[in-house]
Design a protein around this motif. Sequence first.
Motif, PDB file in Angstrom:
ATOM      1  N   ILE A 200      30.760  66.875  58.681  1.00  0.00           N
ATOM      2  CA  ILE A 200      31.413  65.508  58.696  1.00  0.00           C
ATOM      3  C   ILE A 200      31.315  65.101  60.111  1.00  0.00           C
ATOM      4  O   ILE A 200      31.838  65.585  61.068  1.00  0.00           O
ATOM      5  CB  ILE A 200      32.883  65.323  57.987  1.00  0.00           C
ATOM      6  CG1 ILE A 200      32.844  65.886  56.729  1.00  0.00           C
ATOM      7  CG2 ILE A 200      33.464  63.971  58.269  1.00  0.00           C
ATOM      8  CD1 ILE A 200      34.057  65.982  56.168  1.00  0.00           C
ATOM      9  N   ILE A 201      30.684  63.788  60.366  1.00  0.00           N
ATOM     10  CA  ILE A 201      30.751  63.338  61.763  1.00  0.00           C
ATOM     11  C   ILE A 201      31.908  62.990  62.105  1.00  0.00           C
ATOM     12  O   ILE A 201      32.698  61.799  61.478  1.00  0.00           O
ATOM     13  CB  ILE A 201      29.839  62.181  62.112  1.00  0.00           C
ATOM     14  CG1 ILE A 201      28.238  62.639  61.518  1.00  0.00           C
ATOM     15  CG2 ILE A 201      29.628  61.825  63.401  1.00  0.00           C
ATOM     16  CD1 ILE A 201      27.343  61.798  61.535  1.00  0.00           C
ATOM     17  N   PRO A 202      32.502  63.162  63.196  1.00  0.00           N
ATOM     18  CA  PRO A 202      33.873  62.805  63.573  1.00  0.00           C
ATOM     19  C   PRO A 202      34.135  61.085  64.066  1.00  0.00           C
ATOM     20  O   PRO A 202      32.783  60.595  64.481  1.00  0.00           O
ATOM     21  CB  PRO A 202      34.587  63.510  65.043  1.00  0.00           C
ATOM     22  CG  PRO A 202      33.569  64.682  64.611  1.00  0.00           C
ATOM     23  CD  PRO A 202      32.258  64.251  64.087  1.00  0.00           C
ATOM     24  N   ARG A 203      34.892  60.487  63.837  1.00  0.00           N
ATOM     25  CA  ARG A 203      35.144  59.037  64.182  1.00  0.00           C
ATOM     26  C   ARG A 203      35.038  58.862  65.770  1.00  0.00           C
ATOM     27  O   ARG A 203      35.541  59.782  66.471  1.00  0.00           O
ATOM     28  CB  ARG A 203      36.454  58.237  63.755  1.00  0.00           C
ATOM     29  CG  ARG A 203      36.546  58.362  62.287  1.00  0.00           C
ATOM     30  CD  ARG A 203      35.562  57.564  61.517  1.00  0.00           C
ATOM     31  NE  ARG A 203      35.331  57.274  60.089  1.00  0.00           N
ATOM     32  CZ  ARG A 203      34.889  56.523  59.615  1.00  0.00           C
ATOM     33  NH1 ARG A 203      33.977  55.635  60.026  1.00  0.00           N
ATOM     34  NH2 ARG A 203      34.908  56.469  58.223  1.00  0.00           N
ATOM     35  N   GLY A 204      34.264  58.065  66.068  1.00  0.00           N
ATOM     36  CA  GLY A 204      33.776  57.578  67.299  1.00  0.00           C
ATOM     37  C   GLY A 204      32.550  58.419  67.954  1.00  0.00           C
ATOM     38  O   GLY A 204      32.291  58.282  69.260  1.00  0.00           O
ATOM     39  N   GLN A 205      32.229  59.426  67.096  1.00  0.00           N
ATOM     40  CA  GLN A 205      30.960  60.090  67.653  1.00  0.00           C
ATOM     41  C   GLN A 205      29.586  59.563  66.612  1.00  0.00           C
ATOM     42  O   GLN A 205      29.942  59.263  65.677  1.00  0.00           O
ATOM     43  CB  GLN A 205      31.366  61.673  67.455  1.00  0.00           C
ATOM     44  CG  GLN A 205      32.208  62.308  68.683  1.00  0.00           C
ATOM     45  CD  GLN A 205      32.380  63.856  68.636  1.00  0.00           C
ATOM     46  OE1 GLN A 205      33.369  64.260  68.800  1.00  0.00           O
ATOM     47  NE2 GLN A 205      31.124  64.291  68.189  1.00  0.00           N
ATOM     48  N   ASN A 206      28.567  60.068  67.019  1.00  0.00           N
ATOM     49  CA  ASN A 206      27.425  59.973  66.111  1.00  0.00           C
ATOM     50  C   ASN A 206      26.703  61.239  66.197  1.00  0.00           C
ATOM     51  O   ASN A 206      25.779  61.232  65.384  1.00  0.00           O
ATOM     52  CB  ASN A 206      26.597  59.076  66.967  1.00  0.00           C
ATOM     53  CG  ASN A 206      26.988  57.718  66.963  1.00  0.00           C
ATOM     54  OD1 ASN A 206      26.904  57.015  66.086  1.00  0.00           O
ATOM     55  ND2 ASN A 206      27.745  57.179  68.094  1.00  0.00           N
ATOM     56  N   ALA A 276      25.626  53.389  68.915  1.00  0.00           N
ATOM     57  CA  ALA A 276      25.366  52.807  67.641  1.00  0.00           C
ATOM     58  C   ALA A 276      24.257  53.805  66.966  1.00  0.00           C
ATOM     59  O   ALA A 276      23.510  53.008  66.188  1.00  0.00           O
ATOM     60  CB  ALA A 276      24.662  51.415  68.086  1.00  0.00           C
ATOM     61  N   MET A 277      24.124  54.996  67.364  1.00  0.00           N
ATOM     62  CA  MET A 277      22.932  55.734  66.725  1.00  0.00           C
ATOM     63  C   MET A 277      23.029  55.938  65.335  1.00  0.00           C
ATOM     64  O   MET A 277      22.058  55.628  64.432  1.00  0.00           O
ATOM     65  CB  MET A 277      22.973  57.258  67.078  1.00  0.00           C
ATOM     66  CG  MET A 277      22.002  58.238  66.651  1.00  0.00           C
ATOM     67  SD  MET A 277      22.166  59.994  67.085  1.00  0.00           S
ATOM     68  CE  MET A 277      21.886  59.803  68.787  1.00  0.00           C
ATOM     69  N   HIS A 278      24.408  55.963  64.698  1.00  0.00           N
ATOM     70  CA  HIS A 278      24.805  56.189  63.204  1.00  0.00           C
ATOM     71  C   HIS A 278      24.135  54.959  62.624  1.00  0.00           C
ATOM     72  O   HIS A 278      23.541  54.733  61.319  1.00  0.00           O
ATOM     73  CB  HIS A 278      25.846  56.577  62.988  1.00  0.00           C
ATOM     74  CG  HIS A 278      26.117  57.270  61.533  1.00  0.00           C
ATOM     75  ND1 HIS A 278      25.588  58.500  61.240  1.00  0.00           N
ATOM     76  CD2 HIS A 278      26.649  56.951  60.394  1.00  0.00           C
ATOM     77  CE1 HIS A 278      25.967  58.791  60.094  1.00  0.00           C
ATOM     78  NE2 HIS A 278      26.571  57.732  59.485  1.00  0.00           N
ATOM     79  N   GLU A 279      24.964  53.724  63.128  1.00  0.00           N
ATOM     80  CA  GLU A 279      24.735  52.567  62.500  1.00  0.00           C
ATOM     81  C   GLU A 279      23.088  51.991  62.403  1.00  0.00           C
ATOM     82  O   GLU A 279      22.691  51.537  61.398  1.00  0.00           O
ATOM     83  CB  GLU A 279      25.424  51.373  63.158  1.00  0.00           C
ATOM     84  CG  GLU A 279      27.015  51.635  62.854  1.00  0.00           C
ATOM     85  CD  GLU A 279      27.616  52.516  63.582  1.00  0.00           C
ATOM     86  OE1 GLU A 279      27.152  53.262  64.612  1.00  0.00           O
ATOM     87  OE2 GLU A 279      28.721  53.256  63.035  1.00  0.00           O
TER      88      GLU A 279
END
Length: 464
Positions: A200-206, A276-279
Amino acid sequence: LTRPLKIDRKTDIPGSRHSFIVLPSNEEPGYIIGALASGKREIEGILGYGASGEVKVMQLRDGSLMAIKIEPNSDSFIKATAINNLLYGLNLEPVKLIRSRPAATPWIKHRMIQDKAYGLQKIVTGQSIRSYLDASVSNRNMSEIQKLHIAIAVLKAMRFYLEKRILNNDLSLNNIIIRKTSEFSDTFEAEVVDFGFGEIIPRGQNYVALDSVQGTPGYLSPEIFNKPLDKKFRFSIDTDLYSYSQILRNLGLDSEKNKVLSYLATKDLYADNTAAMHENGLEYIELSIQDYEKQLKAAYQRRFEAFLGRYIEEKQAKIKRLPLGLDSAKQIAYAQRLAKIISIYSTSNSSISDTVTSILEILKANQDRHNKSYTATASTLNFTTLKYLPPELRDECFARLGIQGADRLEISNGTKLSQRKLLARYINNYTPAGAVGAYAADDDEKKTWQQVGVKENPSKDKRY
């Protein structure tokens, strides 16, 4: 209930028993109870084998089925529980099942165990892409349309878990289950299984930084091994996309694989600017789905035109053999009109409703011609047209004609005269809903094309 319980109950079958597992839950009544299937693989009590033991079937009280597997350690169990809660809407607590008796096989991977950690996962029906490809190669029936359908289905399955900020980290042909959406459909749906290496990717990280590499060789992104100063291996949405590119390679969609690799070449997994990598990855998935759907529409058009081309050639040959081939000439005209309708639908924004209205009016007129014939009462053109139409048009045609259930299955599977006659009965009973449709006049030579936007007789079109 503060910890899971495993309850065994002997059955009348010698050496057999039923097991029940009770898992603590934050929802009322505070627990989830499931019946654990027992038995050997041949009676399907065992789904398979994981790194730490058997994967079995467990049935919950509402009748739903889950797969339950032994997790190798506490950390992986906690992670697996959190991922499954996100994926399947569960509310389980990440706690171990403490064994009340010594393990029958106390050694797992050269490691002594005193208890077991069980993880739940949804059971998915279907077959792996690997199994499907192996069967397709042996049967030599893997088409471009099937490949594109699978590519779209896999992207949608990836979007499902990536939107929840979950990484699979082990995406491969064996970990994606596909199935047809219905017994009548060409389309597939897919689900990604086995999140044993998931994160699970932590919030604020990508990305997720790990101490070791995990995944299937051949599907791992080479960039993973370019470790930064912190000496950690980074996994992100881009590493799952790289695995997807290798799935495309196995499907034989090399040009699409290269598109994914070209996109990833513009990325740097270890760059500082990854906000913005994940988005961006999710946006790329959406655009890819739209692009594949356009390609699929064009592929259906090519398949339909190829069928009509063969049909027209057969009728033209018949005219040469029989100089008074007026009947064949009419069939050619109907086939040319159908080709024009599908061409317009595939290259414009023509609606499904208007297109189906035009198709059914031609099928109705062709059936009326057959009804007046002394030699044939069931049309091969009508029957095969429904077979080769794009699925959304075919489904709407069947719905308008009122063909459902066993009759639809009968018409969809085969080319026998009895099946063509069954379709003919439905078309004879069909009454257009008062639309002008593809033509308005009774005279075949004076058909007009207001609805599909064709001013002249399509037989004048040199492409046909």
